[in-house]
Design an enzyme around this catalytic site. Structure first.
Site, PDB file in Angstrom:
ATOM      1  N   ARG A 189       0.876  -1.201  -0.131  1.00  0.00           N
ATOM      2  CA  ARG A 189       0.097  -0.028  -0.088  1.00  0.00           C
ATOM      3  C   ARG A 189       0.834   1.223   0.182  1.00  0.00           C
ATOM      4  O   ARG A 189       0.627   2.354  -0.731  1.00  0.00           O
ATOM      5  CB  ARG A 189      -0.863   0.022   1.282  1.00  0.00           C
ATOM      6  CG  ARG A 189      -1.753   1.172   1.429  1.00  0.00           C
ATOM      7  CD  ARG A 189      -2.429   1.794  -0.117  1.00  0.00           C
ATOM      8  NE  ARG A 189      -3.226   0.560  -0.652  1.00  0.00           N
ATOM      9  CZ  ARG A 189      -3.718   0.693  -2.067  1.00  0.00           C
ATOM     10  NH1 ARG A 189      -3.319   1.973  -2.760  1.00  0.00           N
ATOM     11  NH2 ARG A 189      -4.136  -0.405  -2.632  1.00  0.00           N
ATOM     12  N   LYS A 238       3.233  24.769  -3.028  1.00  0.00           N
ATOM     13  CA  LYS A 238       1.826  24.098  -2.650  1.00  0.00           C
ATOM     14  C   LYS A 238       2.057  22.815  -2.745  1.00  0.00           C
ATOM     15  O   LYS A 238       1.114  22.035  -3.563  1.00  0.00           O
ATOM     16  CB  LYS A 238       0.686  24.598  -3.246  1.00  0.00           C
ATOM     17  CG  LYS A 238       0.594  26.211  -3.485  1.00  0.00           C
ATOM     18  CD  LYS A 238      -0.481  26.989  -4.138  1.00  0.00           C
ATOM     19  CE  LYS A 238      -0.720  28.424  -3.863  1.00  0.00           C
ATOM     20  NZ  LYS A 238      -1.635  29.003  -4.691  1.00  0.00           N
ATOM     21  N   LYS A 250       6.151  38.976  -1.903  1.00  0.00           N
ATOM     22  CA  LYS A 250       4.917  38.911  -2.396  1.00  0.00           C
ATOM     23  C   LYS A 250       4.367  40.032  -1.567  1.00  0.00           C
ATOM     24  O   LYS A 250       4.750  40.944  -1.022  1.00  0.00           O
ATOM     25  CB  LYS A 250       4.263  37.783  -1.778  1.00  0.00           C
ATOM     26  CG  LYS A 250       4.802  36.189  -2.446  1.00  0.00           C
ATOM     27  CD  LYS A 250       4.365  35.071  -2.276  1.00  0.00           C
ATOM     28  CE  LYS A 250       2.930  34.986  -2.572  1.00  0.00           C
ATOM     29  NZ  LYS A 250       2.950  34.243  -4.005  1.00  0.00           N
ATOM     30  N   GLU A 257       6.471  40.045  -6.660  1.00  0.00           N
ATOM     31  CA  GLU A 257       5.289  39.795  -7.196  1.00  0.00           C
ATOM     32  C   GLU A 257       4.742  41.193  -7.302  1.00  0.00           C
ATOM     33  O   GLU A 257       4.719  42.198  -6.517  1.00  0.00           O
ATOM     34  CB  GLU A 257       4.249  38.992  -6.288  1.00  0.00           C
ATOM     35  CG  GLU A 257       2.958  38.747  -6.655  1.00  0.00           C
ATOM     36  CD  GLU A 257       2.111  38.162  -5.708  1.00  0.00           C
ATOM     37  OE1 GLU A 257       2.048  37.025  -5.556  1.00  0.00           O
ATOM     38  OE2 GLU A 257       1.492  38.992  -4.727  1.00  0.00           O
ATOM     39  N   ASP A 286       0.972  38.833 -11.235  1.00  0.00           N
ATOM     40  CA  ASP A 286      -0.115  37.986 -10.425  1.00  0.00           C
ATOM     41  C   ASP A 286      -1.440  38.345 -10.906  1.00  0.00           C
ATOM     42  O   ASP A 286      -1.990  39.552 -10.856  1.00  0.00           O
ATOM     43  CB  ASP A 286       0.005  38.341  -9.080  1.00  0.00           C
ATOM     44  CG  ASP A 286      -0.936  37.392  -8.163  1.00  0.00           C
ATOM     45  OD1 ASP A 286      -0.930  36.491  -8.354  1.00  0.00           O
ATOM     46  OD2 ASP A 286      -1.618  38.047  -7.279  1.00  0.00           O
TER      47      ASP A 286
END
Length: 280
Positions: free
Chosen positions: A99, A134, A166, A196, A217
């Site tokens: 598994r 992510k 950012k 960004e 962005d």
């Protein structure tokens, strides 16, 4: 290819999670000690291979004497029904490993397969498909490797290997230009600086400060085209936000250099890989 020293801790942690406090009580109850078995890992759907070494290391962790024949290499495309690996091992040991092996293999193949779809969608343009941070906690190295297997490229691996300024950094610093200037002053010549921006006015401010990469962005297609025209190839432009398989071709057509896609790792469905086993 990823070295075993990076893959093995992930595989062993997954095995330990599955084995729990008492090991595989089902196999111990049902399978005679010393019994052996053969098994074939076969693709139920077409896709791109990634994570085949997870199979090898999971089986060997449970049975160091197992015989493992890897039929395909990471990065290979395969059709439904393709045999990816054949194994002969102690039956109890193999059943305890199967598994974990299937979970990791299916997850990585799913990412590689989705990445390949994005790469093919932008074929003929200059744009490269990149991943993001992510990722599944604990699986970043494997998932980013799977992106490479699918033909994509890796963005930064963590907070320590590149500067990415950012919107929240900009808000604290008081502006895009000031944030870039502070970053440039704080790091050495080998550290890339990306910032960004969320509009063309910020783009002009960023250009004046001299970052290495500018992330556009959630720009519309006309805004992306204007950004490409204004920069004239002087700086790497990365498009981000609102990217899916329906929109990526249009984004690539604007002339941007990189398109980052969080979905490659946070939304890729696992590829269906099955196990066909017989006693020896």
């Amino acid at each position: 290819m990823l070295p075993d020293i990076l893959i093995e801790p992930v595989v062993r942690a997954a095995l330990a999670e599955d084995l729990g406090r008492a090991g595989d009580v089902t196999a111990r109850a049902c399978i005679p000690e010393g019994a052996r078995m053969r098994a074939v890992f076969a693709a139920r759907k077409a896709g791109v291979l990634a994570g085949i070494d997870c199979v090898r290391l999971a089986v060997l962790a449970m049975d160091p004497g197992a015989s493992i024949d890897l039929k395909r290499r990471d990065g290979d495309a395969f059709e439904a029904g393709a045999v990816l690996a054949e194994v002969e091992a102690d039956a109890r040991a193999f059943l305890a490993a199967e598994r974990t092996a299937l979970n990791l293999l299916g997850r990585m193949c799913g990412i590689a397969t989705l990445t390949r779809a994005y790469v093919e969608a932008v074929a003929g343009t200059k744009a490269r498909i990149a991943d993001t941070r992510k990722t599944t906690p604990g699986l970043r190295a494997l998932e980013k490797h799977a992106v490479l297997c699918g033909g994509g490229v890796n963005h930064r691996f963590g907070l320590d290997d590149a500067i990415l300024i950012k919107d929240n950094h900009v808000a604290v610093c008081g502006g895009v230009g000031e944030a870039v200037r502070r970053a440039r002053a704080a790091v050495g010549h080998l550290m890339k600086v990306e910032v960004e921006v969320d509009g063309l006015d910020q783009l002009d401010e960023a250009l004046a400060a001299g970052p290495d990469v500018i992330m556009l962005d959630n720009f519309t297609l006309p805004m992306l085209r204007e950004a490409v025209a204004r920069t004239g190839g002087r700086i790497t432009l990365e498009a981000s936000g609102g990217v899916n398989l329906e929109t990526v071709r249009g984004i690539a057509g604007t002339g941007v250099d990189v398109i980052s896609v969080g979905a490659l790792t946070h939304s890729a469905p696992a590829l269906d890989v099955g196990l066909d086993a017989v006693a020896v």
